[in-house]
Design a protein around this motif. Sequence first.
Motif, PDB file in Angstrom:
ATOM      1  N   MET A   1      40.864  19.162  -8.024  1.00 14.83           N
ATOM      2  CA  MET A   1      40.984  19.576  -9.420  1.00 14.83           C
ATOM      3  C   MET A   1      39.671  19.241 -10.123  1.00 14.83           C
ATOM      4  SD  MET A   1      43.818  18.438 -12.247  1.00 14.83           S
ATOM      5  CE  MET A   1      43.865  16.783 -11.654  1.00 14.83           C
ATOM      6  N   LYS A   2      39.076  20.261 -10.722  1.00 20.87           N
ATOM      7  CA  LYS A   2      37.780  20.095 -11.378  1.00 20.87           C
ATOM      8  C   LYS A   2      37.921  20.422 -12.859  1.00 20.87           C
ATOM      9  CE  LYS A   2      32.971  21.339 -10.465  1.00 20.87           C
ATOM     10  NZ  LYS A   2      32.123  22.187  -9.602  1.00 20.87           N
ATOM     11  N   ILE A   3      37.617  19.436 -13.696  1.00 19.90           N
ATOM     12  CA  ILE A   3      37.737  19.600 -15.147  1.00 19.90           C
ATOM     13  C   ILE A   3      36.372  19.404 -15.787  1.00 19.90           C
ATOM     14  CG2 ILE A   3      38.776  18.668 -17.257  1.00 19.90           C
ATOM     15  CD1 ILE A   3      41.262  18.026 -15.568  1.00 19.90           C
ATOM     16  N   GLY A   4      36.005  20.352 -16.626  1.00 15.71           N
ATOM     17  CA  GLY A   4      34.727  20.267 -17.314  1.00 15.71           C
ATOM     18  C   GLY A   4      34.883  19.690 -18.706  1.00 15.71           C
ATOM     19  N   VAL A   5      33.793  19.123 -19.206  1.00 15.61           N
ATOM     20  CA  VAL A   5      33.716  18.686 -20.599  1.00 15.61           C
ATOM     21  C   VAL A   5      32.553  19.446 -21.221  1.00 15.61           C
ATOM     22  CG1 VAL A   5      33.385  16.749 -22.186  1.00 15.61           C
ATOM     23  CG2 VAL A   5      34.624  16.391 -20.026  1.00 15.61           C
ATOM     24  N   LEU A   6      32.842  20.236 -22.250  1.00 12.39           N
ATOM     25  CA  LEU A   6      31.799  21.010 -22.918  1.00 12.39           C
ATOM     26  C   LEU A   6      30.758  20.037 -23.465  1.00 12.39           C
ATOM     27  CD1 LEU A   6      31.073  23.966 -23.617  1.00 12.39           C
ATOM     28  CD2 LEU A   6      32.185  23.596 -25.826  1.00 12.39           C
ATOM     29  N   ALA A   7      29.546  20.123 -22.940  1.00 12.70           N
ATOM     30  CA  ALA A   7      28.527  19.095 -23.206  1.00 12.70           C
ATOM     31  C   ALA A   7      27.453  19.596 -24.170  1.00 12.70           C
ATOM     32  CB  ALA A   7      27.913  18.639 -21.894  1.00 12.70           C
ATOM     33  N   LEU A   8      27.889  20.146 -25.299  1.00 13.68           N
ATOM     34  CA  LEU A   8      26.947  20.617 -26.312  1.00 13.68           C
ATOM     35  C   LEU A   8      26.707  19.554 -27.372  1.00 13.68           C
ATOM     36  CD1 LEU A   8      28.317  24.252 -26.794  1.00 13.68           C
ATOM     37  CD2 LEU A   8      26.482  23.461 -25.273  1.00 13.68           C
ATOM     38  N   GLN A   9      27.730  18.751 -27.661  1.00 14.56           N
ATOM     39  CA  GLN A   9      27.637  17.667 -28.626  1.00 14.56           C
ATOM     40  C   GLN A   9      28.917  16.853 -28.522  1.00 14.56           C
ATOM     41  OE1 GLN A   9      28.821  17.897 -32.523  1.00 14.56           O
ATOM     42  NE2 GLN A   9      27.329  16.490 -33.348  1.00 14.56           N
ATOM     43  N   GLY A  10      28.859  15.574 -28.871  1.00 15.38           N
ATOM     44  CA  GLY A  10      30.082  14.781 -28.937  1.00 15.38           C
ATOM     45  C   GLY A  10      30.227  13.773 -27.806  1.00 15.38           C
ATOM     46  N   ALA A  11      31.445  13.236 -27.675  1.00 20.37           N
ATOM     47  CA  ALA A  11      31.748  12.126 -26.758  1.00 20.37           C
ATOM     48  C   ALA A  11      31.961  12.624 -25.329  1.00 20.37           C
ATOM     49  CB  ALA A  11      32.971  11.373 -27.266  1.00 20.37           C
ATOM     50  N   VAL A  12      30.926  13.188 -24.741  1.00 26.11           N
ATOM     51  CA  VAL A  12      31.027  13.814 -23.421  1.00 26.11           C
ATOM     52  C   VAL A  12      31.232  12.773 -22.323  1.00 26.11           C
ATOM     53  CG1 VAL A  12      29.812  15.265 -21.740  1.00 26.11           C
ATOM     54  CG2 VAL A  12      29.662  15.794 -24.180  1.00 26.11           C
ATOM     55  N   ALA A  13      30.370  11.758 -22.270  1.00 26.92           N
ATOM     56  CA  ALA A  13      30.427  10.751 -21.201  1.00 26.92           C
ATOM     57  C   ALA A  13      31.778  10.044 -21.183  1.00 26.92           C
ATOM     58  CB  ALA A  13      29.293   9.737 -21.367  1.00 26.92           C
ATOM     59  N   GLU A  14      32.317   9.757 -22.353  1.00 24.41           N
ATOM     60  CA  GLU A  14      33.605   9.056 -22.443  1.00 24.41           C
ATOM     61  C   GLU A  14      34.738   9.915 -21.875  1.00 24.41           C
ATOM     62  OE1 GLU A  14      30.931   7.437 -25.717  1.00 24.41           O
ATOM     63  OE2 GLU A  14      31.342   9.388 -24.843  1.00 24.41           O
ATOM     64  N   HIS A  15      34.734  11.209 -22.175  1.00 23.69           N
ATOM     65  CA  HIS A  15      35.756  12.105 -21.618  1.00 23.69           C
ATOM     66  C   HIS A  15      35.596  12.241 -20.102  1.00 23.69           C
ATOM     67  CE1 HIS A  15      38.208  13.602 -24.890  1.00 23.69           C
ATOM     68  NE2 HIS A  15      37.150  13.868 -25.619  1.00 23.69           N
ATOM     69  N   LEU A  16      34.365  12.327 -19.627  1.00 21.85           N
ATOM     70  CA  LEU A  16      34.126  12.419 -18.187  1.00 21.85           C
ATOM     71  C   LEU A  16      34.709  11.197 -17.482  1.00 21.85           C
ATOM     72  CD1 LEU A  16      30.436  13.735 -18.203  1.00 21.85           C
ATOM     73  CD2 LEU A  16      32.459  15.024 -17.487  1.00 21.85           C
TER      74      LEU A  16
END
Length: 191
Positions: A1-16
């Motif tokens: 299962m592969k889930i992306g985090v839209l990495a344009l702005q915001g809390a990306v690392a924390e969601h990853l």
Amino acid sequence: MKIGVLALQGAVAEHLSMMERAGAEAVPVKRTDELADLDGLIIPGGESTTIGKLIRTYGFTEPLRSFSQERRPIFGTCAGLIILAKEIAGQADTHLGLMDIRAARNAFGRQRESFETDLAVKGIDDPIRAVFIRAPLIEQVGEGVEVLATHREDIVAAREEHLLAASFHPELTEDHRLHVYFADMVRQYRA
């Protein structure tokens, strides 16, 4: 299962980090072609006007709408909730307009009115810790939208089929159960 985090702005690392803890492979998404091999996507918090502008600038609008039309799950947190909303209170325009909700921006006040609270969420056994930072709320939901959580009578989390939205930042706590909930939605999609 592969889930992306839209990495344009915001809390990306924390969601990853949270998605990895929830048992998924998690990847940052900076280009539209990276959406192709994803099973689900998180649109993180940040500043909704900025994220919306970057979505348009980098050509994400139609690819994200197609992603949703394929019933691939999308989870919007804080600003991500506003990005998903079909209606934004006091605004004529929306961003993606995918979820049948009306969002109100900064509904809980400015930065200094930010707060944390324990929140009961439908489908999760015990209350989760929720961090509200200049958070929106959901003023109204359409017929097919299930309210998952409220805070003082205000709707702060909801689900419509493959779409999940939360007013708060679950990624800023140690509690990854809402990310597990989303991972389960993605597993259901894959099945």
